[in-house]
Design a protein around this motif. Structure first.
Motif, PDB file in Angstrom:
ATOM      1  N   GLY A   1       0.883  -1.109   0.033  1.00 40.46           N
ATOM      2  CA  GLY A   1      -0.017   0.018  -0.062  1.00 40.46           C
ATOM      3  C   GLY A   1       0.830   1.120  -0.041  1.00 40.46           C
ATOM      4  O   GLY A   1      -0.064   2.435  -0.270  1.00 40.46           O
ATOM      5  N   ILE A   2       2.236   1.099   0.446  1.00 37.95           N
ATOM      6  CA  ILE A   2       3.221   2.073   0.361  1.00 37.95           C
ATOM      7  C   ILE A   2       3.808   2.335  -0.883  1.00 37.95           C
ATOM      8  O   ILE A   2       3.862   3.370  -1.571  1.00 37.95           O
ATOM      9  N   ILE A   3       4.266   1.370  -1.184  1.00 36.50           N
ATOM     10  CA  ILE A   3       5.126   1.260  -2.404  1.00 36.50           C
ATOM     11  C   ILE A   3       4.656   1.513  -3.817  1.00 36.50           C
ATOM     12  O   ILE A   3       5.076   2.120  -4.543  1.00 36.50           O
ATOM     13  N   ILE A   4       3.674   0.519  -4.017  1.00 34.40           N
ATOM     14  CA  ILE A   4       3.134   0.171  -5.447  1.00 34.40           C
ATOM     15  C   ILE A   4       2.324   1.495  -5.792  1.00 34.40           C
ATOM     16  O   ILE A   4       2.208   1.679  -7.058  1.00 34.40           O
ATOM     17  N   PRO A   5       1.741   2.320  -4.936  1.00 31.94           N
ATOM     18  CA  PRO A   5       0.960   3.414  -5.540  1.00 31.94           C
ATOM     19  C   PRO A   5       1.831   4.365  -6.648  1.00 31.94           C
ATOM     20  O   PRO A   5       1.296   5.006  -7.619  1.00 31.94           O
ATOM     21  N   ASN A   6       3.049   4.370  -6.217  1.00 24.26           N
ATOM     22  CA  ASN A   6       3.880   5.365  -6.955  1.00 24.26           C
ATOM     23  C   ASN A   6       4.126   4.779  -8.141  1.00 24.26           C
ATOM     24  O   ASN A   6       4.144   5.424  -9.341  1.00 24.26           O
ATOM     25  N   VAL A   7       4.198   3.265  -8.478  1.00 23.63           N
ATOM     26  CA  VAL A   7       4.601   2.790  -9.815  1.00 23.63           C
ATOM     27  C   VAL A   7       3.164   2.959 -10.503  1.00 23.63           C
ATOM     28  O   VAL A   7       3.237   3.364 -11.774  1.00 23.63           O
ATOM     29  N   PHE A   8       2.090   2.818  -9.721  1.00 25.77           N
ATOM     30  CA  PHE A   8       0.829   2.919 -10.531  1.00 25.77           C
ATOM     31  C   PHE A   8       0.589   4.225 -10.948  1.00 25.77           C
ATOM     32  O   PHE A   8       0.263   4.691 -12.174  1.00 25.77           O
ATOM     33  N   ASP A   9       0.897   5.225 -10.231  1.00 33.33           N
ATOM     34  CA  ASP A   9       0.740   6.692 -10.751  1.00 33.33           C
ATOM     35  C   ASP A   9       1.615   7.085 -11.898  1.00 33.33           C
ATOM     36  O   ASP A   9       1.272   7.815 -12.598  1.00 33.33           O
ATOM     37  N   ILE A  10       2.918   6.714 -11.711  1.00 32.02           N
ATOM     38  CA  ILE A  10       3.686   6.538 -12.882  1.00 32.02           C
ATOM     39  C   ILE A  10       3.123   6.225 -14.058  1.00 32.02           C
ATOM     40  O   ILE A  10       3.337   6.881 -15.028  1.00 32.02           O
ATOM     41  N   LEU A  11       2.880   4.971 -14.357  1.00 32.77           N
ATOM     42  CA  LEU A  11       2.184   4.377 -15.503  1.00 32.77           C
ATOM     43  C   LEU A  11       1.150   5.147 -15.902  1.00 32.77           C
ATOM     44  O   LEU A  11       0.938   5.214 -17.016  1.00 32.77           O
ATOM     45  N   MET A  12       0.206   5.533 -14.762  1.00 31.38           N
ATOM     46  CA  MET A  12      -1.140   6.338 -15.265  1.00 31.38           C
ATOM     47  C   MET A  12      -0.435   7.704 -15.971  1.00 31.38           C
ATOM     48  O   MET A  12      -1.063   8.103 -16.820  1.00 31.38           O
ATOM     49  N   GLY A  13       0.750   8.194 -15.453  1.00 31.77           N
ATOM     50  CA  GLY A  13       1.193   9.443 -16.002  1.00 31.77           C
ATOM     51  C   GLY A  13       1.615   9.154 -17.634  1.00 31.77           C
ATOM     52  O   GLY A  13       1.272  10.170 -18.462  1.00 31.77           O
ATOM     53  N   PHE A  14       2.328   8.238 -17.928  1.00 30.44           N
ATOM     54  CA  PHE A  14       2.657   7.778 -19.185  1.00 30.44           C
ATOM     55  C   PHE A  14       1.415   7.549 -20.102  1.00 30.44           C
ATOM     56  O   PHE A  14       1.586   8.039 -21.258  1.00 30.44           O
ATOM     57  N   MET A  15       0.577   6.820 -19.708  1.00 26.43           N
ATOM     58  CA  MET A  15      -0.778   6.641 -20.531  1.00 26.43           C
ATOM     59  C   MET A  15      -1.503   8.090 -20.783  1.00 26.43           C
ATOM     60  O   MET A  15      -1.886   8.228 -21.986  1.00 26.43           O
ATOM     61  N   LYS A  16      -1.594   8.813 -19.553  1.00 23.71           N
ATOM     62  CA  LYS A  16      -2.289  10.071 -19.896  1.00 23.71           C
ATOM     63  C   LYS A  16      -1.633  11.162 -20.972  1.00 23.71           C
ATOM     64  O   LYS A  16      -2.193  11.569 -21.782  1.00 23.71           O
ATOM     65  N   ALA A  17      -0.155  11.049 -20.739  1.00 25.09           N
ATOM     66  CA  ALA A  17       0.920  11.951 -21.553  1.00 25.09           C
ATOM     67  C   ALA A  17       0.647  11.111 -23.300  1.00 25.09           C
ATOM     68  O   ALA A  17       0.637  12.221 -24.063  1.00 25.09           O
ATOM     69  N   THR A  18       0.536  10.061 -23.106  1.00 25.00           N
ATOM     70  CA  THR A  18       0.152   9.328 -24.469  1.00 25.00           C
ATOM     71  C   THR A  18      -1.103   9.551 -25.226  1.00 25.00           C
ATOM     72  O   THR A  18      -1.357  10.126 -26.360  1.00 25.00           O
ATOM     73  N   GLY A  19      -2.047   9.604 -24.269  1.00 21.68           N
ATOM     74  CA  GLY A  19      -3.502   9.733 -24.771  1.00 21.68           C
ATOM     75  C   GLY A  19      -3.720  11.165 -25.050  1.00 21.68           C
ATOM     76  O   GLY A  19      -4.604  11.637 -26.160  1.00 21.68           O
ATOM     77  N   ASP A  20      -2.916  12.211 -24.271  1.00 21.61           N
ATOM     78  CA  ASP A  20      -3.201  13.505 -24.527  1.00 21.61           C
ATOM     79  C   ASP A  20      -2.390  14.023 -25.838  1.00 21.61           C
ATOM     80  O   ASP A  20      -2.392  15.218 -26.316  1.00 21.61           O
ATOM     81  N   GLY A  21      -1.251  13.143 -26.335  1.00 23.21           N
ATOM     82  CA  GLY A  21      -0.501  13.665 -27.318  1.00 23.21           C
ATOM     83  C   GLY A  21       0.782  14.229 -27.130  1.00 23.21           C
ATOM     84  O   GLY A  21       1.536  14.466 -27.904  1.00 23.21           O
TER      85      GLY A  21
ATOM     86  N   LEU B   1       3.238  12.695 -25.364  1.00 23.76           N
ATOM     87  CA  LEU B   1       4.160  11.634 -25.722  1.00 23.76           C
ATOM     88  C   LEU B   1       4.092  10.933 -26.746  1.00 23.76           C
ATOM     89  O   LEU B   1       2.813  10.122 -27.129  1.00 23.76           O
ATOM     90  N   ILE B   2       4.585  11.226 -27.974  1.00 24.19           N
ATOM     91  CA  ILE B   2       4.451  10.587 -28.978  1.00 24.19           C
ATOM     92  C   ILE B   2       5.329   9.337 -29.446  1.00 24.19           C
ATOM     93  O   ILE B   2       6.536   9.347 -29.518  1.00 24.19           O
ATOM     94  N   ILE B   3       4.627   8.031 -29.478  1.00 24.85           N
ATOM     95  CA  ILE B   3       5.240   6.770 -29.535  1.00 24.85           C
ATOM     96  C   ILE B   3       4.472   6.084 -30.660  1.00 24.85           C
ATOM     97  O   ILE B   3       3.359   6.348 -30.989  1.00 24.85           O
ATOM     98  N   SER B   4       5.590   5.280 -31.219  1.00 27.01           N
ATOM     99  CA  SER B   4       4.902   4.362 -32.396  1.00 27.01           C
ATOM    100  C   SER B   4       3.659   3.482 -32.067  1.00 27.01           C
ATOM    101  O   SER B   4       3.367   3.193 -30.823  1.00 27.01           O
ATOM    102  N   ARG B   5       2.872   3.047 -33.040  1.00 28.51           N
ATOM    103  CA  ARG B   5       1.838   2.164 -32.875  1.00 28.51           C
ATOM    104  C   ARG B   5       2.096   0.903 -32.204  1.00 28.51           C
ATOM    105  O   ARG B   5       1.680   0.616 -31.168  1.00 28.51           O
ATOM    106  N   ALA B   6       3.358   0.210 -32.576  1.00 28.57           N
ATOM    107  CA  ALA B   6       3.761  -0.755 -31.846  1.00 28.57           C
ATOM    108  C   ALA B   6       4.243  -0.816 -30.402  1.00 28.57           C
ATOM    109  O   ALA B   6       4.039  -1.478 -29.659  1.00 28.57           O
ATOM    110  N   CYS B   7       4.855   0.487 -30.026  1.00 29.01           N
ATOM    111  CA  CYS B   7       5.198   0.868 -28.741  1.00 29.01           C
ATOM    112  C   CYS B   7       3.860   0.833 -27.967  1.00 29.01           C
ATOM    113  O   CYS B   7       3.748   0.481 -26.572  1.00 29.01           O
ATOM    114  N   ARG B   8       2.742   1.763 -28.227  1.00 37.18           N
ATOM    115  CA  ARG B   8       1.577   1.726 -27.618  1.00 37.18           C
ATOM    116  C   ARG B   8       0.900   0.383 -27.289  1.00 37.18           C
ATOM    117  O   ARG B   8       0.573   0.068 -26.041  1.00 37.18           O
ATOM    118  N   VAL B   9       1.118  -0.509 -28.263  1.00 41.27           N
ATOM    119  CA  VAL B   9       0.413  -1.829 -28.119  1.00 41.27           C
ATOM    120  C   VAL B   9       1.302  -2.686 -27.174  1.00 41.27           C
ATOM    121  O   VAL B   9       0.595  -3.163 -26.137  1.00 41.27           O
TER     122      VAL B   9
END
Length: 374
Positions: free
Chosen positions: A267-287, A289-297
């Protein structure tokens, strides 16, 4: 006619009618501006249209959508004619310099630099001049560079050392949390402000290196703090951070082990990982962070199952945020990839006994996938 005889706005000899328009194609009342192709060729941005109409007997009509003040464009063109343009102050000259850079008008750029070299600066204006030249990627004229020479080669080295010290404090080198937060706020404001490209590049380089070291040392708390700062950097830094974080197989196994073998610290450690991954996804969805189709998949198929497991013990709000982030990225993919991601995501829901969310049901229907048994 000799160029020396041509006059700005002389309708009787002009062979070009220039219309300056606003962002909504609004034409200003002082249009058209009567000009001469011989002079406009001093700006590389006009060359294609002038060449296309070189054989026509009628005046060439050119429309330019402007992003700066109308008068600044007029003065920039007057400088191309060699006219003695009066600059009201440093700020106006810098504004016209921005226009000249946009129009690729080297002659006008030279005249702006001559003015900047010749007038008195205040202590506040000198860094402003540096920053504008840096942001426009313009090399100062020799005389202007001589006045700016105090920022020698050691400057960036000094900045890099200073930034490393700042980042060290932000990561928790100082036990005083209020001081740490103050330094973090200062750093964010610096990244958001009118910072030169050279300094921004140093910031990004230092943050990325610290981020990679935090991955290697499994310092998840520092990772989250550094990620929040990296989001203010240019896209290439963010992309490099995502690559370092998401493609490290050993780090991925470490995250899984935290869930499997250390339930008390999860409960202390993993939320940081989850939030970082969420941040990468949001940046990708918002445009951002531009990455290739293969990288998104690859990112979705690799990390979404892990994030689903993390959500099993999380809140409904957390799960809803994950659904939205996944869908924003899924919608950027072609149908064949959407279906493959849906298969992965449905499995995540079933394995972790999570109720299928309404937005995701819509995505399944869009992909013509069965939903009756979900």
């Amino acid at each position: 006619m000799a160029e020396a005889q041509l006059r700005f706005g002389d309708q009787s000899s002009a062979d070009v009618k220039l219309f300056l328009t606003g962002t909504n194609d609004e034409k200003y009342g002082r249009n058209p501006i009567y000009l001469h192709s011989q002079i406009l060729k001093r700006s590389k941005c006009f060359e294609p249209e002038l060449s296309a109409h070189s054989s026509s007997d009628k005046p060439t009509e050119i429309c330019v959508s402007i992003s700066h003040d109308f008068d600044h464009y007029l003065k920039c063109i007057q400088l191309m004619y060699g006219e003695n343009v009066h600059f009201s102050n440093i700020e106006e000259c810098l504004a016209i310099l921005s226009v000249a850079s946009e129009m690729l008008a080297d002659y006008s750029i030279e005249k702006c630099m001559q003015y900047l070299e010749a007038v008195r600066w205040s202590a506040e204006q000198e860094p402003r001049i540096r920053n504008v030249l840096s942001s426009l990627e313009l090399k100062p004229s020799p005389d202007l560079a001589a006045r700016l020479h105090q920022e020698d080669d050691n400057h960036i080295v000094f900045v890099e050392k200073s930034i490393q010290e700042i980042v060290s404090l932000i990561k928790g080198g100082d036990n005083d949390l209020s001081s740490q937060k103050t330094v973090e706020i200062y750093f964010v404001r610096m990244l958001e402000g009118n910072t030169s490209r050279d300094v921004m590049a140093v910031c990004g380089r230092v943050l990325l290196q610290e981020f990679k070291e935090a991955i290697d040392s499994r310092d998840l708390s520092s990772l989250w703090t550094l990620f929040q700062l990296i989001q203010y950097c240019e896209g290439e830094i963010l992309k490099a951070a995502m690559k370092a974080f998401c493609e490290d197989v050993q780090f991925m196994e470490f995250v899984k082990q935290q869930k499997n073998y250390h339930p008390n610290t999860f409960g202390i450690i993993i939320p940081n990982v989850f939030d970082i991954l969420m941040g990468f996804m949001k940046a990708t969805g918002d445009g951002k962070l531009i990455i290739s189709r293969a990288c998104r998949v690859s990112f979705l198929t690799t990390w979404v199952p892990i994030m689903g497991r993390l959500c099993r013990d999380g809140s409904r709000r957390q799960l809803g945020e994950l659904d939205k982030a996944v869908l924003d990225v899924v919608e950027s993919l072609p149908p064949v990839d959407k279906k493959s991601i849906c298969v992965v995501w449905v499995k995540v829901y079933r394995v972790n006994k999570i109720n299928i969310a309404t937005p995701f049901l819509l995505c399944l229907k869009m992909c013509n996938m069965p939903t009756a048994n979900l």
